[in-house]
Design a protein around this motif. Structure first.
Motif, PDB file in Angstrom:
ATOM      1  N   PHE A  16       0.838  -1.198   0.000  1.00 48.01           N
ATOM      2  CA  PHE A  16       0.000   0.000   0.000  1.00 48.01           C
ATOM      3  C   PHE A  16       0.870   1.244   0.000  1.00 48.01           C
ATOM      4  O   PHE A  16       1.716   1.417   0.874  1.00 48.01           O
ATOM      5  CB  PHE A  16      -0.918   0.001   1.222  1.00 48.01           C
ATOM      6  N   LEU A  17       0.661   2.098  -0.989  1.00 48.69           N
ATOM      7  CA  LEU A  17       1.370   3.372  -1.104  1.00 48.69           C
ATOM      8  C   LEU A  17       0.385   4.485  -0.772  1.00 48.69           C
ATOM      9  O   LEU A  17      -0.510   4.789  -1.561  1.00 48.69           O
ATOM     10  CB  LEU A  17       1.913   3.550  -2.522  1.00 48.69           C
ATOM     11  N   ASP A  18       0.538   5.083   0.390  1.00 46.49           N
ATOM     12  CA  ASP A  18      -0.380   6.130   0.832  1.00 46.49           C
ATOM     13  C   ASP A  18       0.108   7.485   0.352  1.00 46.49           C
ATOM     14  O   ASP A  18       1.309   7.747   0.293  1.00 46.49           O
ATOM     15  CB  ASP A  18      -0.466   6.114   2.363  1.00 46.49           C
ATOM     16  N   GLU A  19      -0.824   8.351   0.011  1.00 50.30           N
ATOM     17  CA  GLU A  19      -0.530   9.712  -0.448  1.00 50.30           C
ATOM     18  C   GLU A  19       0.518   9.727  -1.555  1.00 50.30           C
ATOM     19  O   GLU A  19       1.550  10.389  -1.460  1.00 50.30           O
ATOM     20  CB  GLU A  19      -0.101  10.601   0.729  1.00 50.30           C
ATOM     21  N   ILE A  20       0.230   9.008  -2.627  1.00 55.10           N
ATOM     22  CA  ILE A  20       1.192   8.890  -3.722  1.00 55.10           C
ATOM     23  C   ILE A  20       1.440  10.213  -4.435  1.00 55.10           C
ATOM     24  O   ILE A  20       2.445  10.361  -5.122  1.00 55.10           O
ATOM     25  CB  ILE A  20       0.787   7.804  -4.736  1.00 55.10           C
ATOM     26  N   ALA A  21       0.562  11.180  -4.247  1.00 54.67           N
ATOM     27  CA  ALA A  21       0.785  12.490  -4.862  1.00 54.67           C
ATOM     28  C   ALA A  21       2.049  13.142  -4.305  1.00 54.67           C
ATOM     29  O   ALA A  21       2.658  13.981  -4.964  1.00 54.67           O
ATOM     30  CB  ALA A  21      -0.414  13.406  -4.628  1.00 54.67           C
ATOM     31  N   GLN A  50      13.018 -11.278  -9.046  1.00 53.75           N
ATOM     32  CA  GLN A  50      11.645 -11.248  -9.546  1.00 53.75           C
ATOM     33  C   GLN A  50      10.696 -10.981  -8.372  1.00 53.75           C
ATOM     34  O   GLN A  50      10.896 -11.535  -7.283  1.00 53.75           O
ATOM     35  CB  GLN A  50      11.272 -12.571 -10.211  1.00 53.75           C
ATOM     36  N   VAL A  51       9.696 -10.152  -8.610  1.00 55.08           N
ATOM     37  CA  VAL A  51       8.696  -9.880  -7.581  1.00 55.08           C
ATOM     38  C   VAL A  51       7.301  -9.931  -8.185  1.00 55.08           C
ATOM     39  O   VAL A  51       7.100  -9.569  -9.339  1.00 55.08           O
ATOM     40  CB  VAL A  51       8.907  -8.507  -6.883  1.00 55.08           C
ATOM     41  N   ASP A  52       6.392 -10.409  -7.383  1.00 52.47           N
ATOM     42  CA  ASP A  52       4.980 -10.443  -7.744  1.00 52.47           C
ATOM     43  C   ASP A  52       4.250  -9.665  -6.658  1.00 52.47           C
ATOM     44  O   ASP A  52       3.987 -10.194  -5.574  1.00 52.47           O
ATOM     45  CB  ASP A  52       4.480 -11.882  -7.819  1.00 52.47           C
ATOM     46  N   VAL A  53       3.990  -8.408  -6.931  1.00 48.97           N
ATOM     47  CA  VAL A  53       3.401  -7.511  -5.940  1.00 48.97           C
ATOM     48  C   VAL A  53       2.235  -6.769  -6.573  1.00 48.97           C
ATOM     49  O   VAL A  53       2.329  -6.298  -7.707  1.00 48.97           O
ATOM     50  CB  VAL A  53       4.442  -6.480  -5.430  1.00 48.97           C
ATOM     51  N   ARG A  54       1.151  -6.683  -5.827  1.00 52.79           N
ATOM     52  CA  ARG A  54       0.029  -5.842  -6.249  1.00 52.79           C
ATOM     53  C   ARG A  54       0.160  -4.524  -5.497  1.00 52.79           C
ATOM     54  O   ARG A  54       0.227  -4.507  -4.272  1.00 52.79           O
ATOM     55  CB  ARG A  54      -1.303  -6.508  -5.936  1.00 52.79           C
ATOM     56  N   PHE A  55       0.230  -3.429  -6.248  1.00 58.26           N
ATOM     57  CA  PHE A  55       0.339  -2.108  -5.645  1.00 58.26           C
ATOM     58  C   PHE A  55      -1.046  -1.520  -5.451  1.00 58.26           C
ATOM     59  O   PHE A  55      -1.850  -1.471  -6.395  1.00 58.26           O
ATOM     60  CB  PHE A  55       1.160  -1.167  -6.535  1.00 58.26           C
ATOM     61  N   LEU A  56      -1.326  -1.081  -4.243  1.00 57.52           N
ATOM     62  CA  LEU A  56      -2.541  -0.348  -3.916  1.00 57.52           C
ATOM     63  C   LEU A  56      -2.084   1.049  -3.525  1.00 57.52           C
ATOM     64  O   LEU A  56      -1.104   1.196  -2.797  1.00 57.52           O
ATOM     65  CB  LEU A  56      -3.275  -1.011  -2.745  1.00 57.52           C
ATOM     66  N   SER A  57      -2.777   2.053  -3.993  1.00 54.22           N
ATOM     67  CA  SER A  57      -2.351   3.414  -3.695  1.00 54.22           C
ATOM     68  C   SER A  57      -3.544   4.289  -3.360  1.00 54.22           C
ATOM     69  O   SER A  57      -4.672   3.982  -3.731  1.00 54.22           O
ATOM     70  CB  SER A  57      -1.573   3.998  -4.880  1.00 54.22           C
ATOM     71  N   ALA A  58      -3.236   5.367  -2.654  1.00 59.51           N
ATOM     72  CA  ALA A  58      -4.294   6.293  -2.260  1.00 59.51           C
ATOM     73  C   ALA A  58      -3.768   7.727  -2.303  1.00 59.51           C
ATOM     74  O   ALA A  58      -2.585   7.973  -2.102  1.00 59.51           O
ATOM     75  CB  ALA A  58      -4.771   5.974  -0.841  1.00 59.51           C
TER      76      ALA A  58
END
Length: 168
Positions: A16-21, A50-58
């Motif tokens: 989870f990437l918070d405040e991506i702005a 190698q990575v398998d990651v789902r990015f969630l952002s807000a």
């Protein structure tokens, strides 16, 4: 011996990437590279992993606005997984009673000796009519503050709530 970073630790899961702005341009470039190549190089390392990651952002910013300075190619990649728009709390006041109840129980469980309490109708009205510029985080802070300052009350009343005050 290189350091394992957040992205590698999130392998097989979500990050989870918070405040991506607020993300610096060089970090945006790095995230874009990971999204495209599905690999990382550890800080201080030389080999790719190698990575398998789902990015969630807000964010609460309009990233489509060029003045925001957010990379459009990264935004396109993040949007490819889907976009969920959650209106600000002031536009969904019907959620406030449920959120207050959740935050009360959470705050009471964290404050040693805190009594379980009910919310007076006047307190709920005060909470429901505030505009919540800080959204859910502000509401949570106000509720936690009330429980911390008044651990031994059985009813939460308007006088216990620091609504609209700086820092809450």
């Amino acid at each position: 011996d290189a350091k394992v970073g957040l992205i590698e630790r999130a392998h097989g899961g979500d990050l989870f990437l918070d405040e991506i702005a607020d993300m610096p341009t060089e970090v945006q470039a790095g995230i874009l590279r990971v999204l495209q190549e599905r690999q990382v190089v550890r800080v201080g390392g030389h080999q790719t992993k190698q990575v398998d990651v789902r990015f969630l952002s807000a964010t609460n910013a309009n990233l489509d606005d060029p003045k925001q300075g957010f990379r459009s190619d990264l935004l396109d990649r993040l949007k490819a997984g889907g976009t969920l728009s959650l209106p600000p709390l002031r536009e969904r006041r019907e959620d406030i009673p449920l959120l207050v109840e959740k935050f009360l129980r959470e705050a009471e469980s964290r404050r040693l000796g805190a009594l379980a309490r009910e919310v007076s109708p006047d307190a709920l009205t005060l909470l429901a009519t505030h505009d919540w510029p800080g959204n859910v985080r502000e509401l949570r802070s106000v509720v936690f503050d009330a429980v911390t300052r008044f651990p031994d009350v059985e009813h939460l009343v308007p006088g216990h709530l620091r609504v609209g005050q700086p820092g809450y």
